[in-house]
Design an enzyme around this catalytic site. Structure first.
Site, PDB file in Angstrom:
ATOM      1  N   GLY A   9       0.830  -1.219   0.000  1.00 29.64           N
ATOM      2  CA  GLY A   9       0.000   0.000   0.000  1.00 29.64           C
ATOM      3  C   GLY A   9       0.852   1.252   0.000  1.00 29.64           C
ATOM      4  N   THR A  11       1.538   3.292  -2.305  1.00 29.59           N
ATOM      5  CA  THR A  11       1.007   4.428  -3.087  1.00 29.59           C
ATOM      6  C   THR A  11      -0.080   5.191  -2.341  1.00 29.59           C
ATOM      7  N   GLY A  12      -0.515   4.666  -1.202  1.00 29.59           N
ATOM      8  CA  GLY A  12      -1.602   5.303  -0.454  1.00 29.59           C
ATOM      9  C   GLY A  12      -1.114   6.468   0.393  1.00 29.59           C
ATOM     10  N   GLN A  13      -2.062   7.108   1.067  1.00 27.78           N
ATOM     11  CA  GLN A  13      -1.719   8.248   1.938  1.00 27.78           C
ATOM     12  C   GLN A  13      -0.631   7.851   2.950  1.00 27.78           C
ATOM     13  N   ASP A  59       0.084  -8.169  -5.221  1.00 22.73           N
ATOM     14  CA  ASP A  59      -1.317  -7.862  -4.903  1.00 22.73           C
ATOM     15  C   ASP A  59      -1.702  -8.694  -3.684  1.00 22.73           C
ATOM     16  N   LEU A  81      -0.079  -2.036   4.889  1.00 18.13           N
ATOM     17  CA  LEU A  81      -1.020  -0.913   4.799  1.00 18.13           C
ATOM     18  C   LEU A  81      -2.026  -1.099   3.662  1.00 18.13           C
ATOM     19  N   ALA A  82      -1.792  -2.088   2.801  1.00 17.90           N
ATOM     20  CA  ALA A  82      -2.669  -2.246   1.639  1.00 17.90           C
ATOM     21  C   ALA A  82      -4.057  -2.670   2.076  1.00 17.90           C
ATOM     22  N   ALA A  83      -5.060  -2.042   1.489  1.00 15.55           N
ATOM     23  CA  ALA A  83      -6.445  -2.423   1.789  1.00 15.55           C
ATOM     24  C   ALA A  83      -7.396  -1.737   0.827  1.00 15.55           C
ATOM     25  N   GLU A 130     -12.619   1.480  13.165  1.00 14.07           N
ATOM     26  CA  GLU A 130     -13.900   0.957  12.677  1.00 14.07           C
ATOM     27  C   GLU A 130     -14.264  -0.357  13.380  1.00 14.07           C
ATOM     28  N   LYS A 156     -11.574  -6.263   8.559  1.00 18.43           N
ATOM     29  CA  LYS A 156     -10.427  -5.809   9.363  1.00 18.43           C
ATOM     30  C   LYS A 156     -10.392  -6.516  10.714  1.00 18.43           C
TER      31      LYS A 156
HETATM   32  P1  NAP Z   1      -5.332   4.445   1.006  1.00 20.54           P
HETATM   33  O1  NAP Z   1      -4.802   5.805   0.742  1.00 20.54           O
HETATM   34  O2  NAP Z   1      -6.663   4.053   0.457  1.00 20.54           O
HETATM   35  O3  NAP Z   1      -4.231   3.406   0.442  1.00 20.54           O
HETATM   36  C1  NAP Z   1      -4.519   2.046   0.322  1.00 20.54           C
HETATM   37  C2  NAP Z   1      -3.353   1.366  -0.366  1.00 20.54           C
HETATM   38  O4  NAP Z   1      -3.680  -0.030  -0.515  1.00 20.54           O
HETATM   39  C3  NAP Z   1      -3.053   1.887  -1.780  1.00 20.54           C
HETATM   40  O5  NAP Z   1      -1.662   1.909  -1.964  1.00 20.54           O
HETATM   41  C4  NAP Z   1      -3.689   0.842  -2.667  1.00 20.54           C
HETATM   42  O6  NAP Z   1      -3.087   0.730  -3.940  1.00 20.54           O
HETATM   43  C5  NAP Z   1      -3.386  -0.415  -1.861  1.00 20.54           C
HETATM   44  N1  NAP Z   1      -4.206  -1.569  -2.234  1.00 20.54           N
HETATM   45  C6  NAP Z   1      -5.558  -1.638  -2.325  1.00 20.54           C
HETATM   46  N2  NAP Z   1      -5.943  -2.866  -2.688  1.00 20.54           N
HETATM   47  C7  NAP Z   1      -4.805  -3.598  -2.844  1.00 20.54           C
HETATM   48  C8  NAP Z   1      -4.534  -4.946  -3.229  1.00 20.54           C
HETATM   49  N3  NAP Z   1      -5.501  -5.801  -3.549  1.00 20.54           N
HETATM   50  N4  NAP Z   1      -3.244  -5.354  -3.263  1.00 20.54           N
HETATM   51  C9  NAP Z   1      -2.227  -4.494  -2.971  1.00 20.54           C
HETATM   52  N5  NAP Z   1      -2.426  -3.216  -2.624  1.00 20.54           N
HETATM   53  C10 NAP Z   1      -3.702  -2.777  -2.556  1.00 20.54           C
HETATM   54  O7  NAP Z   1      -5.355   4.135   2.555  1.00 20.54           O
HETATM   55  P2  NAP Z   1      -4.612   4.884   3.772  1.00 20.54           P
HETATM   56  O8  NAP Z   1      -5.496   5.961   4.270  1.00 20.54           O
HETATM   57  O9  NAP Z   1      -3.210   5.168   3.391  1.00 20.54           O
HETATM   58  O10 NAP Z   1      -4.667   3.736   4.885  1.00 20.54           O
HETATM   59  C11 NAP Z   1      -3.620   2.771   4.984  1.00 20.54           C
HETATM   60  C12 NAP Z   1      -4.134   1.563   5.751  1.00 20.54           C
HETATM   61  O11 NAP Z   1      -4.569   1.961   7.057  1.00 20.54           O
HETATM   62  C13 NAP Z   1      -5.331   0.856   5.129  1.00 20.54           C
HETATM   63  O12 NAP Z   1      -5.184  -0.522   5.408  1.00 20.54           O
HETATM   64  C14 NAP Z   1      -6.526   1.415   5.878  1.00 20.54           C
HETATM   65  O13 NAP Z   1      -7.597   0.483   5.850  1.00 20.54           O
HETATM   66  C15 NAP Z   1      -5.929   1.585   7.262  1.00 20.54           C
HETATM   67  N6  NAP Z   1      -6.497   2.640   8.088  1.00 20.54           N
HETATM   68  C16 NAP Z   1      -6.560   3.922   7.623  1.00 20.54           C
HETATM   69  C17 NAP Z   1      -7.027   4.930   8.448  1.00 20.54           C
HETATM   70  C18 NAP Z   1      -7.107   6.363   7.981  1.00 20.54           C
HETATM   71  O14 NAP Z   1      -7.795   7.155   8.645  1.00 20.54           O
HETATM   72  N7  NAP Z   1      -6.406   6.740   6.929  1.00 20.54           N
HETATM   73  C19 NAP Z   1      -7.422   4.622   9.765  1.00 20.54           C
HETATM   74  C20 NAP Z   1      -7.331   3.301  10.210  1.00 20.54           C
HETATM   75  C21 NAP Z   1      -6.845   2.326   9.369  1.00 20.54           C
HETATM   76  P3  NAP Z   1      -3.618   1.577  -5.213  1.00 20.54           P
HETATM   77  O15 NAP Z   1      -2.969   2.941  -5.102  1.00 20.54           O
HETATM   78  O16 NAP Z   1      -3.137   0.775  -6.352  1.00 20.54           O
HETATM   79  O17 NAP Z   1      -5.112   1.649  -5.097  1.00 20.54           O
HETATM   80  N1  GDD Z   2     -16.855   9.607   2.631  1.00 21.30           N
HETATM   81  C1  GDD Z   2     -17.872  10.376   3.024  1.00 21.30           C
HETATM   82  N2  GDD Z   2     -18.477  11.189   2.108  1.00 21.30           N
HETATM   83  N3  GDD Z   2     -18.270  10.341   4.313  1.00 21.30           N
HETATM   84  C2  GDD Z   2     -19.281  11.167   4.685  1.00 21.30           C
HETATM   85  C3  GDD Z   2     -19.914  12.023   3.798  1.00 21.30           C
HETATM   86  C4  GDD Z   2     -19.504  12.032   2.426  1.00 21.30           C
HETATM   87  O1  GDD Z   2     -20.026  12.743   1.585  1.00 21.30           O
HETATM   88  N4  GDD Z   2     -20.848  12.726   4.479  1.00 21.30           N
HETATM   89  C5  GDD Z   2     -20.809  12.328   5.740  1.00 21.30           C
HETATM   90  N5  GDD Z   2     -19.848  11.360   5.886  1.00 21.30           N
HETATM   91  C6  GDD Z   2     -19.557  10.647   7.136  1.00 21.30           C
HETATM   92  C7  GDD Z   2     -19.567   9.127   6.978  1.00 21.30           C
HETATM   93  O2  GDD Z   2     -20.905   8.630   7.038  1.00 21.30           O
HETATM   94  C8  GDD Z   2     -18.739   8.723   8.185  1.00 21.30           C
HETATM   95  O3  GDD Z   2     -19.557   8.615   9.326  1.00 21.30           O
HETATM   96  C9  GDD Z   2     -17.758   9.889   8.365  1.00 21.30           C
HETATM   97  O4  GDD Z   2     -18.250  10.959   7.550  1.00 21.30           O
HETATM   98  C10 GDD Z   2     -16.322   9.596   7.951  1.00 21.30           C
HETATM   99  O5  GDD Z   2     -16.319   9.011   6.663  1.00 21.30           O
HETATM  100  P1  GDD Z   2     -14.956   8.773   5.830  1.00 21.30           P
HETATM  101  O6  GDD Z   2     -14.191  10.036   5.726  1.00 21.30           O
HETATM  102  O7  GDD Z   2     -15.339   8.085   4.554  1.00 21.30           O
HETATM  103  O8  GDD Z   2     -14.102   7.843   6.777  1.00 21.30           O
HETATM  104  P2  GDD Z   2     -14.474   6.536   7.628  1.00 21.30           P
HETATM  105  O9  GDD Z   2     -14.441   6.940   9.058  1.00 21.30           O
HETATM  106  O10 GDD Z   2     -15.683   5.869   7.126  1.00 21.30           O
HETATM  107  O11 GDD Z   2     -13.247   5.577   7.291  1.00 21.30           O
HETATM  108  C11 GDD Z   2     -11.893   6.054   7.352  1.00 21.30           C
HETATM  109  O12 GDD Z   2     -11.412   5.956   8.669  1.00 21.30           O
HETATM  110  C12 GDD Z   2     -11.341   4.621   9.194  1.00 21.30           C
HETATM  111  C13 GDD Z   2     -10.826   4.716  10.631  1.00 21.30           C
HETATM  112  O13 GDD Z   2     -11.885   4.956  11.503  1.00 21.30           O
HETATM  113  C14 GDD Z   2     -11.078   5.217   6.379  1.00 21.30           C
HETATM  114  O14 GDD Z   2      -9.794   5.786   6.278  1.00 21.30           O
HETATM  115  C15 GDD Z   2     -10.935   3.785   6.863  1.00 21.30           C
HETATM  116  O15 GDD Z   2     -10.000   3.099   6.029  1.00 21.30           O
HETATM  117  C16 GDD Z   2     -10.414   3.803   8.305  1.00 21.30           C
HETATM  118  O16 GDD Z   2     -10.303   2.495   8.796  1.00 21.30           O
END
Ligand code: NAP
Ligand code: GDD
Length: 363
Positions: A9, A11-13, A59, A81-83, A130, A156
């Site tokens: 992962g 390439t992700g954030q 993958d 981190l991939a998901a 989550e 997860k």
């Molecule tokens: P993100 O920006 O959506 O990045 C996800 C990464 O996973 C991308 O590099 C994507 O590749 C890769 N990926 C998706 N499907 C794949 C597959 N089948 N095989 C290999 N790689 C794959 O997510 P993020 O925000 O950086 O989050 C990183 C991790 O932390 C994730 O596991 C997410 O669920 C978890 N997480 C995030 C948060 C948050 O608030 N950001 C909070 C809690 C947990 P592509 O670029 O090719 O799509």
């Molecule tokens: N995406 C999105 N778009 N969410 C919205 C919107 C909208 O237009 N309007 C309201 N929301 C509300 C969603 O219903 C949710 O309750 C909240 O905003 C946050 O949504 P997201 O920003 O999509 O994030 P998330 O909390 O569902 O998931 C993210 O955080 C998780 C950690 O708690 C992702 O990064 C997950 O990968 C990560 O695990």
């Protein structure tokens, strides 16, 4: 000894910030990428000239590709981190989400064992707040019961338990970071914070009329991604493998985030009405700039996340308040204001694919 880290992962954030951090610390950083028809990698483009930064195709749905890359790199640390990380999308592609976010974790753990690295390779699993889902108590810590509330969260949860199982069954150094939402100027544009900051910038610069959102009352504990990747690294430097909640301990609603983002974009918002009839009005012009659309409602929504980061502060020495909530929102809005202005001026913002082809990075 130079340490080798493998980041899935990349390439992700988070992958992009973690790569920067590990390169700064002197690691050899290997990242996995996958084939896509729109193959630009905006977030890591600036790293691809670094001789200690390497990319490999793999993958999470393909165990052989994982075995191959893990066997070749023989990493000291793996950050999984991939998901499929979008909660709302997980309702549309639940089986794919389960394959990548649940079974994918098992594939990594088993590949490490099969490559004979079970005793030497430390593994970080990107777990999530989550898991608390339909929350059973507030705030949430490492002891709070889980109640996953989407196909994403259920997948997860399997990842979390299989990591614990491999730790207990085989004594592997593997652990889960239960990270609460963390955002940045590199956040995907369909997550709510980035959707808001980008729209605020576009509306302020006359490029968009309205922003449509779902549940404005949903509350999150939002931190800065750059601060959170440090914790991932700290968890793998710990003496023992343990799971940690990573959060700021502060909570705001989507409506709060919206108000502040528009403020930094130069628009003061007033909210009126309730439910689907709620609107955000520009107080200077009386124009409606935010509306609610049920298209963004989820079949089950997680609405009350607030983390207790005490254990990470105590055991890892981590500071959850390095970037405050207003600073986070300001950083994101300023970045999007500049991006929108550059697009308006006709500047090239996206990375040029030709560069990748020239360097032989793309196949
Ligand atoms: P993100 O920006 O959506 O990045 C996800 C990464 O996973 C991308 O590099 C994507 O590749 C890769 N990926 C998706 N499907 C794949 C597959 N089948 N095989 C290999 N790689 C794959 O997510 P993020 O925000 O950086 O989050 C990183 C991790 O932390 C994730 O596991 C997410 O669920 C978890 N997480 C995030 C948060 C948050 O608030 N950001 C909070 C809690 C947990 P592509 O670029 O090719 O799509
Ligand atoms: N995406 C999105 N778009 N969410 C919205 C919107 C909208 O237009 N309007 C309201 N929301 C509300 C969603 O219903 C949710 O309750 C909240 O905003 C946050 O949504 P997201 O920003 O999509 O994030 P998330 O909390 O569902 O998931 C993210 O955080 C998780 C950690 O708690 C992702 O990064 C997950 O990968 C990560 O695990």
């Amino acid at each position: 000894m130079q340490k080798r880290a493998l980041i899935t992962g990349v390439t992700g954030q988070d992958g992009s910030y973690l790569s920067e951090l590990l390169l700064e610390k002197g690691y050899d950083v290997h990242g996995t990428i996958r084939r896509s028809s729109v193959d630009f990698r905006e977030r890591i483009a600036h790293l691809e000239d670094n001789p200690r930064f390497h990319l490999h195709y793999a993958d999470l749905g393909d165990s052989m590709s994982l075995m191959k890359v893990i066997g070749k790199v023989r990493p000291h640390e793996i950050y999984n981190l991939a998901a499929q990380s979008h909660v709302q999308v997980s309702f549309d592609v639940p089986e794919f989400t389960a394959d990548v976010d649940a079974t994918g974790v098992l594939r990594i753990l088993e590949a490490v064992r099969q490559c004979g690295l079970a005793d030497s390779c430390r593994i970080y699993q990107a777990s999530t707040s989550e898991l608390y889902g339909k929350v059973e108590s507030v705030p949430q810590n490492e002891e709070t019961p889980f109640h996953p509330y989407s196909p994403y969260a259920v997948a997860k949860l399997y990842g979390y338990w299989i990591v614990r199982e491999y730790r207990e069954a085989y004594g592997m150094f593997c652990c889960s970071g239960i990270l609460f939402n963390h955002e940045s100027e590199r956040r995907g544009e369909t997550f709510v914070t980035r959707k808001i900051t980008l729209a605020a910038a576009r509306i302020a610069q006359g490029k968009q009329r309205k922003l449509l959102l779902g549940n404005l009352s949903s509350r999150r504990d939002w931190g800065y991604a750059k601060d959170y990747v440090e914790c991932m690294w700290l968890m793998l430097q710990n003496d023992i493998p343990e799971d940690f909640v990573i959060a700021t301990g502060e909570q705001y609603s989507v409506r709060d985030f919206c108000r502040l983002a528009f403020h930094y974009a130069g628009i003061e918002l007033r909210f009126e009405g309730e439910g689907e009839n709620e609107r955000g009005i520009d107080t200077a012009t009386g124009r409606v700039v935010v509306e609610v659309s049920p298209d963004f409602y989820r079949p089950t929504d997680v609405v009350n996340l607030l983390g207790d980061p005490s254990k990470a502060m105590r055991r890892l020495g981590w500071n959850p308040k390095r970037t405050t909530f207003p600073e986070l929102v300001r950083i994101m809005v300023e970045s999007d204001m500049a991006k929108v202005a550059a697009e308006r001026a006709g500047e090239q913002v996206r990375v040029n694919l030709a560069e990748y082809l020239e360097k032989g990075i793309l196949k």
